[in-house]
Design a protein around this motif. Structure first.
Motif, short mmCIF file in Angstrom:
data_model
loop_
_atom_site.label_atom_id
_atom_site.label_comp_id
_atom_site.label_asym_id
_atom_site.label_seq_id
_atom_site.Cartn_x
_atom_site.Cartn_y
_atom_site.Cartn_z
N GLY A 36 -18.28 -3.04 4.49
CA GLY A 36 -18.37 -2.24 2.61
C GLY A 36 -17.22 -1.56 3.17
N VAL A 37 -16.82 -1.17 4.66
CA VAL A 37 -15.32 -0.42 4.59
C VAL A 37 -13.77 -1.01 4.51
CG1 VAL A 37 -16.86 1.37 5.33
CG2 VAL A 37 -15.74 0.91 6.92
N ASP A 38 -12.78 -0.25 4.97
CA ASP A 38 -11.57 -1.20 4.62
C ASP A 38 -11.05 -0.82 6.24
OD1 ASP A 38 -11.37 1.41 4.02
OD2 ASP A 38 -8.71 1.04 4.45
N GLY A 39 -10.98 -2.08 7.45
CA GLY A 39 -10.55 -2.12 8.58
C GLY A 39 -9.34 -1.68 8.73
N GLN A 40 -8.77 -2.33 7.57
CA GLN A 40 -6.78 -2.14 7.77
C GLN A 40 -6.34 -2.00 6.42
OE1 GLN A 40 -5.31 -4.43 10.48
NE2 GLN A 40 -4.65 -5.85 9.32
N GLY A 41 -5.43 -1.58 5.62
CA GLY A 41 -4.82 -2.31 4.21
C GLY A 41 -3.46 -1.77 4.25
N VAL A 42 -2.82 -1.82 3.04
CA VAL A 42 -0.82 -2.10 3.21
C VAL A 42 -0.92 -2.25 1.08
CG1 VAL A 42 1.17 -3.16 3.05
CG2 VAL A 42 -0.55 -4.02 4.62
N VAL A 43 0.18 -0.61 1.59
CA VAL A 43 -0.20 -0.35 0.28
C VAL A 43 1.64 0.04 0.23
CG1 VAL A 43 -0.45 1.81 -2.20
CG2 VAL A 43 -2.17 1.38 0.67
N ALA A 44 1.78 -0.31 -1.73
CA ALA A 44 3.26 -0.56 -1.65
C ALA A 44 3.13 0.58 -3.61
CB ALA A 44 3.60 -1.49 -2.65
N LEU A 45 3.94 1.52 -3.33
CA LEU A 45 3.66 3.21 -4.24
C LEU A 45 6.11 2.58 -5.13
CD1 LEU A 45 2.51 3.64 -1.36
CD2 LEU A 45 1.34 5.07 -3.48
N ARG A 46 5.42 2.63 -6.42
CA ARG A 46 6.80 2.76 -7.03
C ARG A 46 7.06 3.68 -7.63
NH1 ARG A 46 9.01 1.97 -11.91
NH2 ARG A 46 5.96 1.25 -12.83
N TYR A 47 8.58 4.60 -7.69
CA TYR A 47 9.09 5.71 -8.08
C TYR A 47 9.72 5.40 -9.18
CZ TYR A 47 5.94 9.06 -4.66
OH TYR A 47 4.68 8.92 -4.20
N PRO A 48 10.64 6.70 -9.54
CA PRO A 48 11.83 6.16 -10.29
C PRO A 48 12.95 5.21 -9.78
CG PRO A 48 10.40 8.39 -11.13
CD PRO A 48 9.86 7.36 -9.66
N MET B 261 13.24 5.38 -6.32
CA MET B 261 12.40 4.55 -4.03
C MET B 261 10.99 3.94 -4.56
SD MET B 261 11.42 7.88 -2.68
CE MET B 261 10.22 7.18 -2.13
N ASP B 262 10.89 3.18 -3.59
CA ASP B 262 9.43 2.39 -2.97
C ASP B 262 8.71 3.27 -2.09
OD1 ASP B 262 10.65 1.22 -1.64
OD2 ASP B 262 11.02 -0.30 -2.83
N ALA B 263 8.07 3.04 -2.04
CA ALA B 263 7.06 3.57 -0.25
C ALA B 263 6.38 2.44 -0.23
CB ALA B 263 6.41 4.66 -0.76
N VAL B 264 6.60 1.62 1.66
CA VAL B 264 5.08 1.15 2.13
C VAL B 264 4.12 1.96 2.87
CG1 VAL B 264 4.44 -0.86 2.56
CG2 VAL B 264 7.01 -0.67 1.25
N VAL B 265 2.98 2.00 3.29
CA VAL B 265 2.28 2.54 4.46
C VAL B 265 1.90 1.58 4.17
CG1 VAL B 265 2.22 4.86 3.38
CG2 VAL B 265 0.33 3.40 2.27
N THR B 266 1.32 1.97 5.55
CA THR B 266 -0.08 0.79 6.26
C THR B 266 -0.78 1.39 7.24
OG1 THR B 266 1.35 0.31 8.34
CG2 THR B 266 2.20 -1.10 6.32
N TYR B 267 -2.09 1.53 7.52
CA TYR B 267 -3.06 1.73 8.14
C TYR B 267 -3.75 0.48 8.52
CZ TYR B 267 -4.41 2.10 3.85
OH TYR B 267 -4.66 1.40 2.89
N SER B 268 -4.24 1.25 9.60
CA SER B 268 -5.92 -0.21 10.30
C SER B 268 -6.12 0.93 12.54
CB SER B 268 -4.79 -0.74 11.60
OG SER B 268 -5.97 -1.07 11.40
N LYS B 269 -7.75 0.04 11.38
CA LYS B 269 -8.71 0.99 12.57
C LYS B 269 -8.95 -0.17 12.97
CE LYS B 269 -12.26 3.73 12.08
NZ LYS B 269 -11.90 5.16 12.58
N ILE B 270 -8.11 -1.40 13.47
CA ILE B 270 -8.75 -2.39 13.80
C ILE B 270 -7.79 -3.32 14.61
CG2 ILE B 270 -10.14 -3.10 12.47
CD1 ILE B 270 -8.81 -5.29 11.34
#
Length: 327
Positions: free
Chosen positions: A207-219, A221-230
């Motif tokens: 029921g939890v996330d093992g890893q993820g990717v998030v894209a974020l938009r700013y006026p 610029m943009d941002a991308v973050v990735t994270y993982s426990k696996i």
């Protein structure tokens, strides 16, 4: 400052080790659910006082502040208990799992005029401050990217059917809460809240996330973050502008800063480490306490609230819910 620690895991060991680099910090008490666990931990570190009750520790007269390093799911109730007793709180990241609970913690801090600070070490470390100073030299900033992948020491057991607390939703755990916060906190600290968020993840059967990717938009610029426990990842963070880019080694504990100009010319702006990484958050906490402040001017209450709200939105998109969401 005489500090009582709540929780006896490895991160508390690290905080105690870091306190040796901070002249104004002394670890005087430990609070654990079990007396024998507390006594064993106290013996290991030479801590004079052991408690099994947070309230008793707060009223004992042997501490001036507390460091909370317990599961995410109990941060809010433990922090509130200490704040109600007039005891300043340095609470491990993430502060809690929901904006509503974070607001209750901050409301208690303000009502009692007692310091509450999230223990996010990266933003108070010298190399993060150096990166911050260099941002204007990058020109118009167009992208932020940050990555944190660390294969969990508990994941092999998970694959064998032994699910440790790190992978249980009832403890408000998972990859986003444990590691993703390190990629998002500096982003919000530097650039504020995004206009749009898109998240995907690999979720585990617990029921939890093992890893993820998030894209974020700013006026602009943009941002991308990735994270993982696996998986393990070794990518630096990058803040890229029209004139130059910055590479930051180890976004969770910035250890190096390199500016790369157009054409590939590299400039090393690293500030050499002189103490343990967690010493800086402890120093910030103590200085805020000495000045009678109820929040850090770096790891502010607003910053904590915004990051928690952002992680809530990400969890909503990836379908990770905790019992705490109903609290």
């Amino acid at each position: 400052m005489r500090i009582g620690v709540i929780g006896t895991n490895w991160i508390t060991d690290s905080l105690i080790e870091a306190s040796k680099n901070v002249e104004e910090a002394t670890i005087t008490a430990v609070c654990s659910r079990k007396q024998d666990t507390g006594e064993a931990f106290a013996s290991k570190h030479g801590i004079p006082h052991v408690f099994t009750s947070i309230t008793e520790m707060c009223r004992s007269g042997v501490i001036d502040g507390v460091y909370i390093a317990t599961p995410n799911s109990v941060h809010h109730e433990q922090a509130i208990a200490c704040l109600e007793e007039g005891i300043p709180v340095l609470c491990e990241k993430p502060l809690t799992a929901t904006r509503e609970l974070a607001e209750k913690m901050i409301e208690t801090s303000r009502k009692n005029q007692v310091l509450l600070m999230e223990a996010m070490k990266s933003t108070v470390m010298p190399n993060f401050k150096r990166a911050q100073e260099l941002l204007p030299s990058l020109g118009q900033i167009r992208r932020y990217s940050a990555h944190y992948g660390q294969y969990s020491s508990r994941f092999d057991a998970f694959k064998e059917g032994d699910i440790k607390n790190a992978f249980k939703p009832e403890f408000a755990n998972g990859s986003l809460m444990d590691l993703g916060v390190y990629t998002l906190y500096p982003l919000v600290a530097l650039f504020g809240m995004p206009e749009e968020v898109k998240a995907v993840s690999v979720n585990l059967h617990s029921g939890v996330d093992g890893q993820g990717v998030v894209a974020l938009r700013y006026p602009e610029m943009d941002a991308v973050v990735t994270y993982s426990k696996i998986i393990d990842s070794y990518l630096p963070a990058e803040i890229a502008g029209e004139k130059a880019a910055l590479h930051i080694e180890h976004i969770s504990s910035p250890s190096g800063v390199t500016k790369i100009n157009k054409g590939g010319e590299r400039e090393d702006h690293t500030i050499p480490a002189t103490k343990a990484s967690m010493a800086y958050e402890l120093e910030e906490f103590i200085q805020c306490w000495k000045k009678g402040k109820i929040e850090s001017s770096i790891n502010t209450h607003k910053l904590s609230l915004n990051v928690i709200a952002l992680m809530q939105e990400i969890r909503k998109q990836i379908g990770v819910t905790y019992p705490l969401d109903q609290a």
